[in-house]
Every structure is written in structure tokens, then in C-alpha cells.
Design a protein around this motif. Structure first.
Motif, PDB file in Angstrom:
ATOM      1  N   ALA A   1      16.945   0.821  -9.566  1.00  0.00           N
ATOM      2  CA  ALA A   1      16.987   2.262  -9.836  1.00  0.00           C
ATOM      3  C   ALA A   1      15.855   3.000  -9.132  1.00  0.00           C
ATOM      4  N   ASP A   2      14.829   2.270  -8.688  1.00  0.00           N
ATOM      5  CA  ASP A   2      13.693   2.873  -7.986  1.00  0.00           C
ATOM      6  C   ASP A   2      13.624   2.378  -6.548  1.00  0.00           C
ATOM      7  N   ASN A   3      14.771   2.117  -5.963  1.00  0.00           N
ATOM      8  CA  ASN A   3      14.874   1.723  -4.552  1.00  0.00           C
ATOM      9  C   ASN A   3      14.124   0.424  -4.261  1.00  0.00           C
ATOM     10  N   HIS A   4      14.058  -0.452  -5.263  1.00  0.00           N
ATOM     11  CA  HIS A   4      13.423  -1.759  -5.102  1.00  0.00           C
ATOM     12  C   HIS A   4      11.976  -1.636  -4.614  1.00  0.00           C
ATOM     13  N   ARG A   5      11.271  -0.616  -5.065  1.00  0.00           N
ATOM     14  CA  ARG A   5       9.871  -0.463  -4.665  1.00  0.00           C
ATOM     15  C   ARG A   5       9.027  -1.603  -5.218  1.00  0.00           C
ATOM     16  N   PHE A   6       7.985  -1.929  -4.477  1.00  0.00           N
ATOM     17  CA  PHE A   6       7.119  -3.031  -4.884  1.00  0.00           C
ATOM     18  C   PHE A   6       6.509  -2.759  -6.252  1.00  0.00           C
ATOM     19  N   SER A   7       6.050  -1.538  -6.476  1.00  0.00           N
ATOM     20  CA  SER A   7       5.419  -1.210  -7.752  1.00  0.00           C
ATOM     21  C   SER A   7       6.401  -1.329  -8.905  1.00  0.00           C
ATOM     22  N   ALA A   8       7.679  -1.043  -8.658  1.00  0.00           N
ATOM     23  CA  ALA A   8       8.675  -1.149  -9.720  1.00  0.00           C
ATOM     24  C   ALA A   8       8.834  -2.596 -10.173  1.00  0.00           C
ATOM     25  N   ILE A   9       8.784  -3.520  -9.228  1.00  0.00           N
ATOM     26  CA  ILE A   9       8.887  -4.935  -9.583  1.00  0.00           C
ATOM     27  C   ILE A   9       7.655  -5.370 -10.368  1.00  0.00           C
ATOM     28  N   VAL A  10       6.471  -4.982  -9.898  1.00  0.00           N
ATOM     29  CA  VAL A  10       5.242  -5.369 -10.589  1.00  0.00           C
ATOM     30  C   VAL A  10       5.193  -4.764 -11.991  1.00  0.00           C
ATOM     31  N   LEU A  11       5.539  -3.489 -12.115  1.00  0.00           N
ATOM     32  CA  LEU A  11       5.543  -2.850 -13.435  1.00  0.00           C
ATOM     33  C   LEU A  11       6.541  -3.528 -14.366  1.00  0.00           C
ATOM     34  N   GLY A  12       7.691  -3.917 -13.827  1.00  0.00           N
ATOM     35  CA  GLY A  12       8.673  -4.620 -14.643  1.00  0.00           C
ATOM     36  C   GLY A  12       8.156  -5.953 -15.136  1.00  0.00           C
TER      37      GLY A  12
ATOM     38  N   ARG B   1       0.818  -1.214   0.000  1.00  0.00           N
ATOM     39  CA  ARG B   1       0.000   0.000   0.000  1.00  0.00           C
ATOM     40  C   ARG B   1       0.854   1.269   0.000  1.00  0.00           C
ATOM     41  N   GLU B   2       1.950   1.257   0.747  1.00  0.00           N
ATOM     42  CA  GLU B   2       2.792   2.447   0.827  1.00  0.00           C
ATOM     43  C   GLU B   2       3.909   2.434  -0.216  1.00  0.00           C
ATOM     44  N   ASP B   3       3.905   1.413  -1.064  1.00  0.00           N
ATOM     45  CA  ASP B   3       4.894   1.266  -2.131  1.00  0.00           C
ATOM     46  C   ASP B   3       6.315   1.417  -1.583  1.00  0.00           C
ATOM     47  N   ARG B   4       6.589   0.646  -0.569  1.00  0.00           N
ATOM     48  CA  ARG B   4       7.913   0.672   0.059  1.00  0.00           C
ATOM     49  C   ARG B   4       8.877  -0.234  -0.690  1.00  0.00           C
TER      50      ARG B   4
END
Length: 778
Positions: A754-765, A543-546
Motif C-alpha cells: 500500500a506504500d509502494n513497497h518503500r523500504f521504511s514501510a517494510i522496516v516499520l512493519g 536513504r531516499e526511502d525508495r
């Protein structure tokens, strides 16, 4: 360009060649040394099907990508060379991996291989339940309607390509029940449902969602088919002598509907000389209820608590007649029967979702039916529908209308839709005219289904379908926008309850029953509190995209009073979970400190460094140890003194040459968690001796305790992030990750870094990756 890896492999051998007394290796010795890993772990026979690279050395790396991907995986985890053999320094390891990865990724970009998902995949039980919720605005319990799905590669959405006749019969029965409930159909006789409380629940404190000042009971969410009167029958728990447990004085029971008290009972002990047969026979009441979902609460008024003055802390558990008898009466089950004197289907949410139009005359009925069914079928089939699609459901509508009118016709047609192939199966059409092994992009509508079942474990909503139907979802910016929207939607909580629950083995908690003599303070209340702590941590990251690394180390956790007592953390009161800041020296925090994880990786009587080490290697590091050989005996506790610490007991396995190499991988990792017992409580002694929590990884890294293990994992974050990416990709695709997926996984990890390993970055990838957006012809 020559991609032969001889120079790279010779670097690996440099440490062997430079050892005292070593001779210069002959040609081909490099492959033998690297392949020796398989020999050490499985014996000589394993080399035939294992990783022996002698034949690969003269060839281009890109010609054998699967084999070299195995090399990369073992080198990243430092499983090559084997433990105990001379090893190159970290710079050499990194140089070797970088050279191999560069070549493999370049080859994958030139000729992408997305692999093949099954062309036809059935909705599993969780997906079916969520699809009914989103299609009909109706909450159901699929566990009561359908059998569990078999898990593969860690998830139950993989082996779902078939539909047996027995399972089909269950789907047909489920469709009939669901259609009747959604439409509010008339039943020939009042129906009934029984809800039974788990036997190992302690009912001495308030249940979340029930009023303050109450204790125990149950909060039941139930959908009522029609307006009318319903009968509620209550039963109390009894011991093996058929006596109501904890009944020593009068107790008041409350019946609540949506939080409002609608009835009460007084439960009294029987007069002297009479048994308990009739104590709860009068706990029956008939009440008017409107159709639709309601929260039915059954609970007891809580007597004022008096201070218990004792030198020993009393147990929190009160459900076991012999060990910890109940202090007060407890609810056993609730039966709901009805409707009696039915007044019609009412205005339930499911009817509002279904009946988007109503006929004003008999002549309009079929036109309205087509409008209703086409809207439902578009959502159910996850695509636009045509007249041919409508033909069969309309036949069912006509037959049902003849027997019971317009609503009965819609009910019959809906039942047909819910058992149709287009609803029960996710179908990805093969493109015609393609040569074998040709890579192609899936359609936008197929991509929409992949995306929604990945993030929501459910069907696409109207917005996603609209975008896909216009052919725009395949555009990178549109796909990213829809992905972010869906992650922000409450339905993405399925990533917590479905994905994380399976990845972290939280589902296994329901089958865990620790030995009651050794762990007398365990009950279902604690079991669910353990699960909730871990779910809340994962949900916070979502939820907080940590950064997903916060799953490994965090300065806070989520606690209720029950779990706080288990952890020995003071000043936490009530059943509500709340965020609690932790001191730097606290033994609580990340996943490896959660009682849920520590409990599912233990035996009923003791900890298991083997299971814990295997769990970490498999789920956090991505290098699961090979399965044990079939002729290796299990550890016989009867031949090892029970007074010895687990480390010394496991020494017997490591003394066996057939077991040593694999156990040398798992055991040292699990030993780092030995400061936690089989229920995740902190300890410093085991069998009266100080706990030895020193451990290590195959790369030679040594650490002590969970803090050292966490730091070692965080020193190489790409291992954990890569493993999480693989788990998410497996869940998203419904198939196991193969070596040809490795370039896509590495790309996701690079972009997430490159995006601090955010959860959303993994899902978008993942959603824009080759395996997710493309497919290969057979």
C-alpha cells in the motif's frame, strides 16, 4: 466453521483428473500428489520427514499450521505440482493460496505465536565494534581483537548464545586495550601497530582521500592514545628476489597527517653493484601528534603520465611480479610506534565522552567516579543502573586509583564494565508465573535494544533509552517515530555494511580470487569497486526511502573509473563514485547486473548457473532448493569437455535422476545470467559459440537473459518483497524465520504494498510485528 481444505485441494487435482486417460482420484490422492514433490526431489525416504499431506486432509487447517505454511510457500513459488506434471491455471493457484492464507492468518490473529529468541545473546564482533564507537566515541578495529562469528541462516548474529573461555580471554584483552586507549592511559613502554597493504592492490592511481597528483600508498585512520611523538616506519613491496618492485628512478614519498604534508622522502634505486637491502631502511620519521583519531596518509607523487600508444588496451592491474609487474614502487606496510616524550592524554573525543566531570579535590574523586560510571553504565547496560550495579566497578576504581590516580581508576573500572555480562550480552528476562507457551510483550527497554541492534547494530542512544525508561516506546506512534528517526541517522548505514553485505554475500568478495591466467585484469581495486557499487544502490534505497523493487531494476548505477573500464562504459574518470544514468538497453542496472553478485556466484575459472540459480531462489525468491543428497557425486569437469558451454556440461547432472529435480529448479534460473562471465563482464560468446541465456522458473515462466528474469520477478513482486522481509526479520530477531512467522511476514508485505513497497514501510512493519514486539514463555 469447517476449515478442511478438501475443495481447495481438489481444485489442484482438477488438471490431473482432466488429463487424457486419467481416472478420478480416490480420497486422499490429493495429499499424495502434493507430497510427491518431496519424492521427486529427494526420493522415497524423504517422504517420512517431508511434506506428505494424506494424514492432514481430514483435519482443520489451523490445527497443522506449520505443514500448511509449507504448502503455501511451495504453491506461491509454483513448486507444486512438480515440474513436468499437469498444473492448474493461475486463477486456481491464486484461489488456493488465498483460501489457505485467509484461514492461517485468522488463526494466527486469534492465537499469535511470536516464537522464542534466545534469552541471552552475546554481542557479535560487528555489534561490539559499533557499541564501543557509540559508548566511548572511539573507533576500533574489532577484527584485530576478536575472532569472526559463525554464520547461521545467512547472518552472524544468530549463533551467539555462548561464550567460550578462549573467547572470554579475547574479550578481556580487548577491554583492557580499549580502556587504556579511551582514557589515554600511561603505558610502561611505547606501543606499536603495523598496517599492511593488501598484496593485490594496484598502486598506480590516486587513493580516495589522498591529495590530487598523488598515487598509491594508503590512508590509515588511527587513534593516538596520548599527546607526544610517534615514529612512522615505512616499507616498500619487494619481489621474490627481495628487490623493491618498480624502482627504476627516484620517487618522492609524502607523509600526511589529516591531509597536511608533514614529511617527505626520496626513494632512489641503489648504485650499480649494490643490492636493495638498504633502499627503505631510512624511511623512518618521528613526528609530534595530538591524542585522538587522525588520518595518516602515505603516498607517492605521481609522475606526469605519457600517452601510451598501443593497439592493445593495457591492463589496469600492476601488482603481480610475473604477470603484470609494478610500474612504480608501492607501499608494503606502515608501522606506528609511540608515544615518545608523552605529554599526557590530551583532549581526545573519547576523553570528552567519558570525563563528564572532574574532581576538584581528592575528596570528590569517588563521587565524580560514580557519576562518570553511572552515565557510561546506563548506556553500556542499556537500562537504568542502581547502587548495586555500581558496587563492583567502584571497587576496580579504588584499586586503580591507588596505583595510578583518578584516571587510572576510571580506566580500571571501565575495563570491568566492558567485560561485564550486562554489556557483552543482550538479556531478555523471562516473565515469572506464566504458563508454558504463553505469549507476552517484551519490556520497553528490551524493545529498545532490539530496535537499536536491528537498525544500528549497536546500543540505544540516550533518546531511545529515555523513551523506553518512561514506558512509552511500546506505543505504536512513539515506536514508529523512533524508528523513522533512527533510519535517518547515519548509524543506520549498518543496514548496508552489515545486513546487505551478508544478505547479498558481499562479504564473500574478500575470499574470491579468480584464476589469474583466465582473468588477468582482476585486483583488489576492482574487488572493492564491485562491492561499493552494490552498497551505494542499497544505501540509495535506504536513504531516499525508495521502493525495494528498485534493487531489481533501475535506470542508473554508481561507477568509478576502475569499474567503468571493467564494464566498458566510457567517459568516467577518477576514483570517485558517481551516479551514472543508463540507457534502456544497457546491460547494467539492478542487483542481478552487478559484478559483485555475478562474481560471488561464480567459480574461479567459470560461471556457475547452479550457484547463481540457487542464490536467486534463496535470496530473492525465498524458495531455496533442498540440500543435495550425500551420495550424489559432484560434477567432474575432467570427464566433460572444457570446450563445451556450461549449459551442456551441466546436462550431465540433469541426466542423473537423483539430481534432476533439484537442478531443474536451479539451473534454468541461473542460465538467464550466462551473458555475464565469472567477473560480471558482458559477453555474447562462450568458447566461440553464441551464449544461450534462455531460462525459466518452476511456475512454467520462460524468459531470456537478465531483462526477462527481472521482469518475471517484478511480475510477482510479493515474492521478492516477502523474501527481503524474511531476511530483515531474521537479522532483526537473531533467529531463523519459522512457519509460524509467515502470517506476520504477509502482514508486512501487504502494508508495504500500500506504500509502494518503500523500504521504511517494510522496516516499520517488522518493528511493530508480533515476532519483534512479543515473546513466548518456555
Amino acid at each position: 466453521m469447517n476449515h478442511r481444505p478438501n475443495w481447495v485441494l481438489m481444485a489442484l487435482l482438477s488438471c490431473v483428473a482432466s488429463a487424457p486417460g486419467a481416472q478420478q482420484p480416490a480420497a486422499g490422492a490429493v495429499g499424495a500428489v502434493m507430497g510427491k514433490f518431496c519424492v521427486d526431489c529427494h526420493g522415497k525416504d524423504a517422504v517420512k520427514g517431508g511434506l506428505n499431506l494424506e494424514k492432514l486432509l481430514p483435519e482443520d487447517v489451523s490445527r497443522n499450521p506449520d505443514a500448511w505454511e509449507q504448502v503455501v510457500r511451495k504453491l506461491r513459488a509454483r513448486h507444486m505440482p512438480p515440474i513436468g506434471k499437469p498444473r492448474p491455471d493461475e486463477k486456481t493457484f491464486d484461489a488456493v493460496v488465498a483460501a489457505l492464507v485467509t484461514t492461517l492468518d485468522r488463526a494466527a490473529a486469534t492465537k499469535p505465536n511470536p516464537g522464542r529468541t534466545d534469552a541471552v545473546r552475546r554481542l557479535n564482533r560487528t555489534e561490539y565494534q559499533n557499541a564501543i564507537r557509540d559508548l566511548l566515541a572511539l573507533e576500533i578495529d574489532a577484527t584485530a581483537l576478536l575472532p569472526p562469528d559463525e554464520a547461521s541462516h545467512g547472518f552472524d548474529n544468530v549463533t551467539v548464545g555462548t561464550l567460550s573461555p578462549t573467547l572470554l580471554d579475547r574479550y578481556i584483552t580487548a577491554a583492557q586495550k580499549i580502556s587504556r586507549l579511551a582514557v589515554g592511559g600511561v603505558q610502561r613502554a611505547p606501543g606499536g601497530d603495523t598496517f599492511r597493504v593488501k598484496p593485490d592492490i594496484t598502486q598506480e592511481e590516486r587513493i580516495e582521500g589522498l591529495p590530487l597528483g598523488t598515487r598509491g600508498g594508503a590512508l590509515i585512520r588511527h587513534t593516538f592514545a596520548q599527546d607526544g611523538e610517534y615514529e612512522f616506519q615505512l616499507r616498500l613491496t619487494r619481489d621474490r628476489n627481495d628487490l623493491v618492485e618498480g624502482l627504476r628512478e627516484p620517487h618522492q614519498m609524502l607523509v600526511l597527517l589529516d591531509g597536511e604534508q608533514v614529511h617527505s622522502f626520496t626513494v632512489k634505486p641503489p648504485p650499480p653493484g649494490k643490492g636493495h637491502n638498504d633502499v627503505d631502511t631510512g624511511l623512518t620519521v618521528r613526528l609530534p601528534v595530538k591524542s585522538g583519531p587522525h588520518a595518516v596518509g602515505i603516498t607517492f607523487l605521481k609522475n606526469p603520465a605519457s600517452l601510451l600508444e598501443t593497439a592493445r588496451q593495457p591492463y589496469n592491474v600492476s601488482f603481480n611480479f610475473h604477470r603484470h609487474p609494478r610500474q612504480s614502487p608501492a607501499l608494503y606496510q606502515v608501522s606506528v610506534t609511540g608515544p615518545f616524550a608523552a605529554k599526557g592524554p590530551g583532549n581526545a573525543p573519547s576523553r570528552r565522552r567519558i570525563f563528564i566531570t572532574q574532581p576538584k579535590s581528592p575528596g570528590e574523586e569517588e563521587t565524580c567516579a560514580k557519576q562518570i560510571l553511572s552515565t557510561l553504565m546506563r548506556r553500556a547496560y542499556r537500562r537504568p543502573v542502581n547502587d548495586a550495579d555500581l558496587a563492583r566497578p567502584i571497587e576496580f576504581f579504588r584499586d586503580g586509583r591507588k596505583e595510578g590516580g583518578f584516571d587510572a581508576g576510571i580506566e580500571a573500572a571501565l575495563s570491568a564494565v566492558l567485560v561485564s555480562r550486562e554489556f557483552l550480552f543482550r538479556v531478555e528476562q523471562e516473565q515469572k508465573g506464566l504458563a508454558p507457551k504463553t505469549t507476552y510483550r517484551i519490556s520497553d527497554l528490551e524493545l529498545a535494544s532490539r530496535l537499536s541492534f536491528f537498525l544500528w547494530s549497536s546500543i540505544p542512544d540516550d533518546e531511545l533509552l529515555d523513551v523506553a525508561a518512561r514506558g512509552q516506546l511500546g506505543k505504536p506512534d512513539v515506536l514508529a517515530k523512533q524508528t523513522r528517526r533512527m533510519l535517518a541517522d547515519p548509524r543506520s548505514r549498518s543496514l548496508v555494511s552489515n545486513f546487505a553485505s551478508q544478505w547479498l554475500h558481499l562479504r564473500n568478495l574478500d575470499s574470491i580470487t579468480p584464476d589469474g591466467r583466465l582473468f588477468p585484469d582482476f585486483d583488489d581495486n576492482l574487488r572493492q569497486a564491485m562491492r561499493r557499487e552494490t552498497e551505494l544502490l542499497f544505501e540509495e534505497v535506504l536513504r531516499e526511502d525508495r521502493s525495494v523493487l528498485d534493487l531489481l531494476r533501475t535506470d542508473h548505477t554508481f561507477l568509478s573509473e576502475r569499474l567503468a573500464k571493467h564494464y566498458g562504459i566510457p567517459n568516467i574518470f577518477g576514483e570517485r563514485f558517481r551516479r551514472v544514468a543508463l540507457a534502456p538497453e544497457s546491460p547494467r542496472g539492478g542487483l542481478l547486473r552487478h559484478a559483485s553478485v555475478l562474481t560471488v556466484t561464480s567459480y574461479a575459472t567459470r560461471t556457475s548457473p547452479v550457484i547463481r540459480g540457487k542464490w536467486i531462489l534463496e535470496n530473492l525468491v525465498g524458495t531455496p532448493p533442498p540440500p543435495p543428497l550425500p551420495d550424489v557425486p559432484a560434477l567432474d569437469d575432467n570427464k566433460v569437455s572444457a570446450s563445451l558451454p556450461v549449459r551442456e556440461r551441466l546436462a550431465a547432472h540433469r541426466a542423473n535422476a537423483a539430481c534432476a529435480s533439484c537442478h531443474d529448479l536451479m539451473d534454468p534460473v541461473g542460465f538467464a545470467l550466462e551473458n555475464y562471465d565469472a567477473l560480471g563482464r558482458r559477453r555474447t560468446l562462450e568458447e566461440g559459440r553464441p551464449v544461450d541465456a534462455t531460462g525459466g522458473f518452476p511456475d512454467g515462466a520462460k524468459f531470456t537473459g537478465v531483462a526477462g528474469l527481472e521482469q518475471t520477478l517484478l511480475n510477482r513482486p510479493e515474492l521478492f518483497v516477502g523474501t527481503l522481509t524474511e531476511k530483515l526479520l531474521t537479522f532483526a530477531l537473531g533467529r531463523g524465520v519459522e512457519p509460524f512467522d509467515a502470517p506476520a511476514v504477509r502482514q508486512v508485505v501487504r502494508e508495504a504494498k500500500a506504500d509502494n513497497h518503500r523500504f521504511s514501510a517494510i522496516v516499520l512493519g517488522i518493528v511493530k510485528s508480533t515476532p519483534f514486539t512479543m515473546r513466548q514463555s518456555p
